[in-house]
Structure formats: C-alpha cells, structure tokens
Design a protein around this motif. Structure first.
Motif, short mmCIF file in Angstrom:
data_model
loop_
_atom_site.label_atom_id
_atom_site.label_comp_id
_atom_site.label_asym_id
_atom_site.label_seq_id
_atom_site.Cartn_x
_atom_site.Cartn_y
_atom_site.Cartn_z
N VAL A 197 38.19 27.57 44.61
CA VAL A 197 38.67 26.44 45.25
C VAL A 197 39.97 25.95 45.99
CG1 VAL A 197 38.81 23.54 45.89
CG2 VAL A 197 36.81 24.70 44.14
N GLU A 198 40.89 26.68 45.17
CA GLU A 198 42.35 26.99 46.30
C GLU A 198 42.12 28.06 47.08
OE1 GLU A 198 46.81 27.24 45.58
OE2 GLU A 198 45.38 26.87 43.66
N LYS A 199 41.38 28.77 47.21
CA LYS A 199 41.48 30.35 47.59
C LYS A 199 40.23 29.97 48.80
CE LYS A 199 40.10 34.65 47.89
NZ LYS A 199 39.43 36.12 47.05
N VAL A 200 39.37 28.97 48.69
CA VAL A 200 38.42 28.92 50.53
C VAL A 200 38.97 27.88 50.94
CG1 VAL A 200 35.93 27.99 50.23
CG2 VAL A 200 36.25 29.58 48.43
N ALA A 201 40.09 26.86 50.34
CA ALA A 201 40.53 26.10 51.14
C ALA A 201 41.19 25.91 51.89
CB ALA A 201 40.78 24.25 50.51
N LEU A 202 42.69 27.14 51.19
CA LEU A 202 43.74 27.81 51.92
C LEU A 202 43.17 28.72 53.28
CD1 LEU A 202 45.99 27.94 49.39
CD2 LEU A 202 46.48 26.32 50.90
N GLU A 203 42.47 29.39 53.15
CA GLU A 203 41.00 29.82 54.52
C GLU A 203 40.76 29.35 55.33
OE1 GLU A 203 40.88 33.48 56.16
OE2 GLU A 203 41.78 33.35 53.76
N SER A 204 40.35 28.45 55.25
CA SER A 204 40.04 27.50 55.55
C SER A 204 40.64 26.86 56.63
CB SER A 204 39.02 26.46 55.72
OG SER A 204 39.16 25.25 54.30
N ALA A 205 42.26 26.56 56.30
CA ALA A 205 43.65 25.46 57.13
C ALA A 205 43.67 27.30 57.95
CB ALA A 205 44.12 25.52 56.20
N ARG A 206 43.65 28.57 57.73
CA ARG A 206 44.29 29.25 58.19
C ARG A 206 43.41 29.20 58.98
NH1 ARG A 206 45.47 31.44 52.97
NH2 ARG A 206 46.99 31.39 52.17
N ASN A 207 42.10 29.27 59.61
CA ASN A 207 40.82 29.14 60.90
C ASN A 207 41.13 27.89 61.79
OD1 ASN A 207 40.39 31.86 59.43
ND2 ASN A 207 38.84 30.29 57.82
N VAL A 208 42.51 26.96 61.13
CA VAL A 208 42.40 25.95 61.87
C VAL A 208 43.26 26.65 63.37
CG1 VAL A 208 43.50 23.89 62.80
CG2 VAL A 208 42.23 24.20 60.09
N LYS A 209 42.93 26.95 64.30
CA LYS A 209 42.90 27.29 65.54
C LYS A 209 44.59 26.88 66.11
CE LYS A 209 38.74 29.63 67.61
NZ LYS A 209 37.62 30.06 69.12
N SER A 210 44.78 25.08 66.39
CA SER A 210 45.50 24.47 66.65
C SER A 210 46.32 24.03 65.83
CB SER A 210 45.23 23.57 66.98
OG SER A 210 44.13 22.80 65.97
N ARG A 211 46.55 24.49 64.70
CA ARG A 211 47.17 24.27 63.75
C ARG A 211 48.96 25.23 64.52
NH1 ARG A 211 48.65 28.74 60.25
NH2 ARG A 211 48.23 30.37 59.69
N LEU A 212 50.03 25.47 63.54
CA LEU A 212 51.26 25.70 63.59
C LEU A 212 50.92 26.77 62.87
CD1 LEU A 212 53.48 25.76 65.41
CD2 LEU A 212 55.06 24.41 63.51
#
Length: 318
Positions: free
Chosen positions: A209-224
C-alpha cells in the motif's frame, strides 16, 4: 403711564444697550472681515495642498519599495498633519491664539476621557500601527485567524483587517485580535504541504500500500518536484488502517495552488488503488447475537429452527 413705567423697566435704555452691543459686534465683524476671508482662503488652500501632497507622497513612498499599506498610512498621516497645521494657522490669523490654547487643552481632556471609554478602539488603532510597520502579514497574503477564518487579506487599516474568504464573503477582523492572538500566515513560506487522509482494509499488505500510494503521489504533475512525497501511518480505525499522504506544492497566495494539487492527488491515489486491487473499506459493523453475545447469526437461526421442530414433534406425539 407707559408700559415701561408699569413693568418697572425703561425700555428705551434696554433697546439702546442691545443696539450698542449689536453695533459693537458688527464693528468687530467688519474690522475682522479681512482676517476671516484670509483664514477661509488659507484653509481652502491647506486642504488642496494636503490632498496634493498626500497623492504625491503616496506615489513617491511606493517607488521606494515600501509596502502598499505603509505608504498609504504615511501619506494619510502627512495629510492629517498638514490639515491640522492649516487649521491652527487660520485660527491664529483671526487673532484666536487663546482659543487655540483652549481647544488644545479641551482636546487633551476629551482624548483622555475617550481613551477610557473606547479602550477597544484604541487597542485596535495601536495594533493597526504595529501591523502596518512590522508586517506580520500584508495585502494578498493567505492567513487563518484564531477563530478559523481563512482567506486572502484585501485591506489593512488602522482599525480592522479585511479577509476575503474562499467562498466570497468578507470577514472584518479587529486588529487587536491579530495582534494579541496567534494566527497562521500561509504565504510567508512559499511552499505548502497538502495532506491526503485515507485508510485501507485490514487485509491489505501495508508495505505494498505504501509503495503504491507514494508512486501515485509522484505522478501528480502539479506537485513540487524538489520535495519527495511522504506517507505516515496514523493508527488503527474501526474499519481500516489509516494513513496520511503528504505532497508539497508551490504556494503564492491568491492563486491557491494547493487545491489543484489536492484534487489531482486524490484522483491519482484512487486510480492506483483500483488498479492494484487495494480496497478502501466502507464502515463495517459486526452484529452479535445470543443472550450472552458472541453467537453468530446462522447458528442462532439454526437453534431457533431446531426448537420449533422439537415443539411440533411433541405436539404431534401428544
């Protein structure tokens, strides 16, 4: 016998006194008429000069790189100083120096009385002066007050601070509350962390779950991109194991950059969980049966059916 003799007064003498007094006043008015005209002209010129200097000083102070609130406050202060000077000069032209002293003394007494009567107003004024020069926040900043009002600062004057909330209404916050109590300034630091709270089923592999969640966060284009997303497990809930997904974004005040980042992060997290068959559980309730509890429903129903069948067999045998 005339009316004056009946009433005991000499009407002619009274009339002469009134006439003499009015004549004296008229002579004084005529004598001081040039001074009065000069005082009026001086007062009008003072107002014109004060407004002109206020406008020019505001522009000049702004060019020096001074904050808009400070430049406006200083220009207003200059305007009031010139206006007071002009009023005092006009009174002096009319030979009312003693009147000026009396007015100043009266203003001092009135100011002392008003200071006790309007302590809150005085506190707001002093707080406004402090906020204007110290600048814990400025126009355009996003702040949140102690009472939870959050929005963009659109005006700061010597009594209140105007905050335009996200939904549109404007909140007028007395300056003393922002001076005496804590508040949050989101714009002073140009970054903001977006927190997504979520939960997964007790049957899930938490490392996956942690691995999938962090990967989904990295795919957010508008993040810093200079700040890596993080995930913190927060505890065991009634139906799920809960966590917080943290994503950093740029924050420049009125643009509210964190809202698109939050929306995109939620969508990305949901898609990632659906793709990997990770369940975000609904609230689960366990029903307990039996007199003492701990009895499952199927066993409880089976017991009831056995009792009914035994009752029917006993009735048939009888």
């Amino acid at each position: 016998m005339n009316t004056a003799q009946v009433l005991g007064y000499d009407t002619q003498k009274i009339f002469d006194k009134i006439t003499d007094k009015l004549s004296a006043w008229l002579d004084i008015m005529v004598e001081n008429l040039p001074n009065l005209v000069l005082a009026i002209i001086l007062l009008v010129c003072t107002i014109f000069i004060a407004k002109t200097i206020k406008r020019l000083s505001g522009r000049y102070i702004s060019k020096l790189g001074t904050n808009e609130t400070i430049s406006r406050f200083l220009s207003q202060l200059i305007f009031l100083a010139i206006l007071v000077f002009g009023i005092m000069l006009a009174l002096s032209v009319m030979d009312l120096s003693k009147t000026v002293s009396s007015i100043l003394a009266g203003l001092g007494i009135i100011g002392l009385a008003l200071g006790f009567a309007f302590q809150d107003t005085a506190a707001n004024f002093i707080s406004g002066v402090y906020i204007t020069f110290n600048q814990p926040y400025k126009i355009g900043d996003i702040i949140q007050t102690h009472d939870g009002h959050e929005g963009s600062v659109i005006d700061i004057n010597l009594r209140v601070t105007k905050i335009k909330t996200y939904n549109g209404p404007i909140v007028y916050v007395p300056n003393r509350y922002l001076f005496q109590e804590c508040f949050t300034n989101f714009t002073e630091f140009t970054q903001r962390r977006v927190q997504i709270e979520c939960g997964v089923s007790y049957g899930e592999d938490l490392e996956q779950v942690e691995k999938v969640a962090l990967e989904s966060a990295r795919n957010v284009k508008s993040r810093l991109e200079s700040e890596e997303p993080t995930l913190f497990w927060t505890g065991f809930g009634d139906s799920s194991i809960n966590f917080t997904l943290n994503i950093w974004c740029k924050f420049s005040g009125p643009n509210l950059d964190f809202i698109p980042v939050r929306n995109e992060a939620i969508i990305s997290l949901k898609k990632a969980f659906d793709k990997n068959d990770i369940m975000i559980p609904f609230p689960i309730r366990t029903l307990d049966f039996g007199i003492k509890g701990g009895q499952q429903l199927n066993k409880e129903l089976a017991g009831l059916n056995l009792n009914r069948q035994s009752g029917k067999e006993n009735t048939t045998n009888n």
